[in-house]
Motif scaffolding. Structure first.
Motif, PDB file in Angstrom:
ATOM      1  N   TYR A 108      -4.743  -1.374  11.765  1.00 41.92           N
ATOM      2  CA  TYR A 108      -3.499  -1.363  12.543  1.00 41.92           C
ATOM      3  C   TYR A 108      -3.141  -2.765  13.030  1.00 41.92           C
ATOM      4  O   TYR A 108      -1.961  -3.109  13.120  1.00 41.92           O
ATOM      5  N   ARG A 109      -4.143  -3.582  13.322  1.00 45.69           N
ATOM      6  CA  ARG A 109      -3.850  -4.974  13.692  1.00 45.69           C
ATOM      7  C   ARG A 109      -3.250  -5.719  12.500  1.00 45.69           C
ATOM      8  O   ARG A 109      -2.334  -6.538  12.661  1.00 45.69           O
ATOM      9  N   LYS A 110      -3.783  -5.453  11.317  1.00 44.31           N
ATOM     10  CA  LYS A 110      -3.219  -6.057  10.113  1.00 44.31           C
ATOM     11  C   LYS A 110      -1.767  -5.628   9.937  1.00 44.31           C
ATOM     12  O   LYS A 110      -0.891  -6.460   9.669  1.00 44.31           O
ATOM     13  N   ALA A 111      -1.511  -4.331  10.085  1.00 40.41           N
ATOM     14  CA  ALA A 111      -0.152  -3.817   9.924  1.00 40.41           C
ATOM     15  C   ALA A 111       0.800  -4.448  10.935  1.00 40.41           C
ATOM     16  O   ALA A 111       1.921  -4.852  10.593  1.00 40.41           O
ATOM     17  N   MET A 112       0.350  -4.547  12.193  1.00 43.08           N
ATOM     18  CA  MET A 112       1.194  -5.171  13.226  1.00 43.08           C
ATOM     19  C   MET A 112       1.512  -6.612  12.885  1.00 43.08           C
ATOM     20  O   MET A 112       2.649  -7.082  13.019  1.00 43.08           O
ATOM     21  N   LEU A 113       0.507  -7.352  12.453  1.00 42.21           N
ATOM     22  CA  LEU A 113       0.678  -8.769  12.118  1.00 42.21           C
ATOM     23  C   LEU A 113       1.697  -8.941  11.003  1.00 42.21           C
ATOM     24  O   LEU A 113       2.587  -9.808  11.082  1.00 42.21           O
ATOM     25  N   LYS A 114       1.603  -8.117   9.974  1.00 44.74           N
ATOM     26  CA  LYS A 114       2.527  -8.237   8.836  1.00 44.74           C
ATOM     27  C   LYS A 114       3.932  -7.763   9.212  1.00 44.74           C
ATOM     28  O   LYS A 114       4.921  -8.317   8.740  1.00 44.74           O
ATOM     29  N   MET A 115       4.035  -6.732  10.068  1.00 43.46           N
ATOM     30  CA  MET A 115       5.353  -6.262  10.482  1.00 43.46           C
ATOM     31  C   MET A 115       6.063  -7.308  11.343  1.00 43.46           C
ATOM     32  O   MET A 115       7.274  -7.491  11.239  1.00 43.46           O
ATOM     33  N   LYS A 116       5.326  -8.000  12.193  1.00 45.55           N
ATOM     34  CA  LYS A 116       5.922  -9.080  12.981  1.00 45.55           C
ATOM     35  C   LYS A 116       6.410 -10.204  12.076  1.00 45.55           C
ATOM     36  O   LYS A 116       7.455 -10.812  12.316  1.00 45.55           O
ATOM     37  N   LYS A 117       5.645 -10.482  11.032  1.00 42.00           N
ATOM     38  CA  LYS A 117       6.060 -11.499  10.059  1.00 42.00           C
ATOM     39  C   LYS A 117       7.350 -11.079   9.363  1.00 42.00           C
ATOM     40  O   LYS A 117       8.255 -11.895   9.147  1.00 42.00           O
ATOM     41  N   ALA A 118       7.451  -9.794   9.023  1.00 41.71           N
ATOM     42  CA  ALA A 118       8.661  -9.280   8.385  1.00 41.71           C
ATOM     43  C   ALA A 118       9.867  -9.432   9.310  1.00 41.71           C
ATOM     44  O   ALA A 118      10.944  -9.862   8.888  1.00 41.71           O
ATOM     45  N   ALA A 119       9.684  -9.076  10.602  1.00 41.73           N
ATOM     46  CA  ALA A 119      10.776  -9.204  11.571  1.00 41.73           C
ATOM     47  C   ALA A 119      11.198 -10.663  11.721  1.00 41.73           C
ATOM     48  O   ALA A 119      12.386 -10.974  11.865  1.00 41.73           O
ATOM     49  N   LYS A 120      10.236 -11.576  11.689  1.00 42.88           N
ATOM     50  CA  LYS A 120      10.525 -13.013  11.820  1.00 42.88           C
ATOM     51  C   LYS A 120      11.469 -13.487  10.717  1.00 42.88           C
ATOM     52  O   LYS A 120      12.372 -14.307  10.965  1.00 42.88           O
ATOM     53  N   TYR A 121      11.272 -12.966   9.506  1.00 44.34           N
ATOM     54  CA  TYR A 121      12.089 -13.395   8.371  1.00 44.34           C
ATOM     55  C   TYR A 121      13.220 -12.411   8.055  1.00 44.34           C
ATOM     56  O   TYR A 121      13.877 -12.532   7.022  1.00 44.34           O
ATOM     57  N   GLY A 122      13.429 -11.442   8.933  1.00 44.56           N
ATOM     58  CA  GLY A 122      14.542 -10.516   8.757  1.00 44.56           C
ATOM     59  C   GLY A 122      14.369  -9.526   7.625  1.00 44.56           C
ATOM     60  O   GLY A 122      15.358  -9.063   7.042  1.00 44.56           O
ATOM     61  N   LEU A 123      13.128  -9.166   7.303  1.00 45.72           N
ATOM     62  CA  LEU A 123      12.878  -8.218   6.222  1.00 45.72           C
ATOM     63  C   LEU A 123      12.718  -6.801   6.774  1.00 45.72           C
ATOM     64  O   LEU A 123      11.992  -6.598   7.750  1.00 45.72           O
ATOM     65  N   PRO A 124      13.363  -5.812   6.166  1.00 48.37           N
ATOM     66  CA  PRO A 124      13.129  -4.411   6.574  1.00 48.37           C
ATOM     67  C   PRO A 124      11.682  -4.016   6.308  1.00 48.37           C
ATOM     68  O   PRO A 124      11.007  -4.595   5.453  1.00 48.37           O
ATOM     69  N   ILE A 125      11.212  -3.006   7.038  1.00 48.18           N
ATOM     70  CA  ILE A 125       9.835  -2.526   6.921  1.00 48.18           C
ATOM     71  C   ILE A 125       9.853  -1.077   6.445  1.00 48.18           C
ATOM     72  O   ILE A 125      10.605  -0.254   6.961  1.00 48.18           O
ATOM     73  N   ILE A 126       9.025  -0.784   5.443  1.00 43.68           N
ATOM     74  CA  ILE A 126       8.872   0.588   4.958  1.00 43.68           C
ATOM     75  C   ILE A 126       7.415   0.998   5.149  1.00 43.68           C
ATOM     76  O   ILE A 126       6.505   0.351   4.623  1.00 43.68           O
ATOM     77  N   CYS A 127       7.198   2.069   5.916  1.00 43.29           N
ATOM     78  CA  CYS A 127       5.844   2.568   6.185  1.00 43.29           C
ATOM     79  C   CYS A 127       5.658   3.913   5.495  1.00 43.29           C
ATOM     80  O   CYS A 127       6.480   4.816   5.668  1.00 43.29           O
ATOM     81  N   MET A 128       4.586   4.039   4.712  1.00 49.41           N
ATOM     82  CA  MET A 128       4.259   5.294   4.050  1.00 49.41           C
ATOM     83  C   MET A 128       2.980   5.850   4.668  1.00 49.41           C
ATOM     84  O   MET A 128       1.925   5.219   4.594  1.00 49.41           O
ATOM     85  N   ILE A 129       3.102   7.024   5.266  1.00 51.31           N
ATOM     86  CA  ILE A 129       2.021   7.623   6.056  1.00 51.31           C
ATOM     87  C   ILE A 129       1.288   8.680   5.231  1.00 51.31           C
ATOM     88  O   ILE A 129       1.917   9.579   4.668  1.00 51.31           O
ATOM     89  N   ASP A 130      -0.035   8.559   5.163  1.00 52.62           N
ATOM     90  CA  ASP A 130      -0.841   9.540   4.446  1.00 52.62           C
ATOM     91  C   ASP A 130      -2.274   9.475   4.967  1.00 52.62           C
ATOM     92  O   ASP A 130      -3.147   8.850   4.359  1.00 52.62           O
ATOM     93  N   THR A 131      -2.524  10.113   6.086  1.00 55.19           N
ATOM     94  CA  THR A 131      -3.840  10.058   6.714  1.00 55.19           C
ATOM     95  C   THR A 131      -4.111  11.316   7.527  1.00 55.19           C
ATOM     96  O   THR A 131      -3.206  11.838   8.180  1.00 55.19           O
ATOM     97  N   PRO A 132      -5.349  11.815   7.510  1.00 60.95           N
ATOM     98  CA  PRO A 132      -5.689  12.936   8.400  1.00 60.95           C
ATOM     99  C   PRO A 132      -5.848  12.483   9.842  1.00 60.95           C
ATOM    100  O   PRO A 132      -5.885  13.304  10.754  1.00 60.95           O
ATOM    101  N   GLY A 133      -5.931  11.169  10.068  1.00 58.75           N
ATOM    102  CA  GLY A 133      -6.086  10.631  11.416  1.00 58.75           C
ATOM    103  C   GLY A 133      -6.789   9.288  11.372  1.00 58.75           C
ATOM    104  O   GLY A 133      -7.349   8.891  10.347  1.00 58.75           O
TER     105      GLY A 133
END
Length: 324
Positions: free
Chosen positions: A138-163
């Protein structure tokens, strides 16, 4: 309609028809009677598949969502994205293989892809902990999503987990805290976010990358506060009551849409996404491109305001005042 080696018990009527089709295909198809019977058998299989999957109950839907042949995050990357460059690590602890991230291109859109991955082989599943991410994921995901926001890129999240992974190490490294931080950060990122539940959407593991401007669920996926087995273990002290728990949780796409917990349901091919990866990927891509075009027109302030209001309304019910 594609075949699958793994069969669910409620698909037994389909197996019988499929075996009959195999027999007819092995016969001499120069015969008009064989061709006619083969055509009728294929139509009967399609009709029966549609009938079975139209009437799935909650527990059967969960089992379809867990089907081992169901397309995963990496399958959609291959089928939907024109380009993909994976990004690794959280700059703190390590690289969690249960959560994958990377830059991608879908038609005219450059995006950041984030998604759970369960793995296909036993070795890969062990590396991915069957899609249960650790705090570093989740820290990795947050770091990359912040990078995407910095450069104005949309984010697509695909969820597939029991928890999220429930082990001692994960708890020591702040599992609950990092999921809460991820939800907070996603709620205020000034870029469009689309979240799609492609299989299982269980507990905080799903919510950790589930805050978006649009939240969609594939038709035979589930999205719930807890997995059916987890709920059964708490309420009935036994996983044997998972079927009862699934019914009580109201976790299927039709329940979620009626309750207002999601925005859209993406229809799957007849018989589920595991029967036709290409058709499912085409439908998902169509939804993503259409939604990206809609969200791209909204200014950042309006995007954030709508995102906030959407999640604040979930679980809100109005009751008529009664007079005494």
């Amino acid at each position: 309609m594609a075949n699958t080696s793994y069969q669910l018990d409620f698909e037994s009527p389909l197996r019988e028809l499929q075996e009959r089709i195999y027999q007819l295909e092995a016969d001499d198809q120069d015969s008009a009677s064989v061709r006619d019977e083969l055509r009728a058998a294929r139509k009967a299989l399609l009709d029966k598949t549609r009938e079975v999957y139209t009437n799935l109950d909650e527990w059967q839907t969960v089992r379809v969502a867990r089907h081992p042949d169901r397309p995963m995050f990496t399958d959609y990357i291959d089928l939907i994205c024109d380009e993909f460059v994976e990004l690794h690590g959280d700059k703190f602890f390590g690289d969690d293989r249960a959560l994958r991230t990377g830059f991608a291109k879908i038609d005219e859109f450059k995006v950041m892809m984030v998604g759970h991955h369960k793995g296909k082989t036993l070795k890969e599943r062990n590396e991915c902990y069957f899609g249960c991410a650790h705090p570093e994921g989740y820290r990795k995901a947050m770091l990359k999503m912040k990078k995407a926001a910095k450069y104005g890129l949309p984010i697509i999240c695909m969820i597939d987990t029991p928890g999220a992974y429930p082990g001692i190490g994960a708890e020591e490294r702040g599992q609950a805290q990092v999921i809460a931080e991820s939800m907070l950060e996603m709620s205020r990122l000034e870029t469009p976010i689309i979240c799609v539940v492609i299989g299982e959407g269980g507990s905080g593991g799903a919510l950790g990358i589930g805050v978006g401007d649009r939240v969609a669920v594939l038709e035979f996926s589930y999205y719930s506060v807890i997995s059916p087995e987890g709920c059964a273990g708490i309420l009935w002290k036994s996983h044997d009551y998972a079927e009862n728990a699934a019914k009580a949780l109201k976790l299927t796409s039709r329940h979620l849409e009626r309750l207002g917990a999601i925005d859209d349901v993406i229809e799957e091919p007849t018989g589920g996404a595991h029967r036709d990866h290409y058709q499912m990927a085409a439908r998902l891509k169509m939804y993503l491109v259409k939604t990206l075009r809609e969200l791209a027109e909204l200014p950042a302030e309006e995007l954030l305001a709508q995102r906030y209001d959407k999640f604040r309304k979930i679980g809100m019910f109005l009751e008529e005042a009664t007079t005494v």
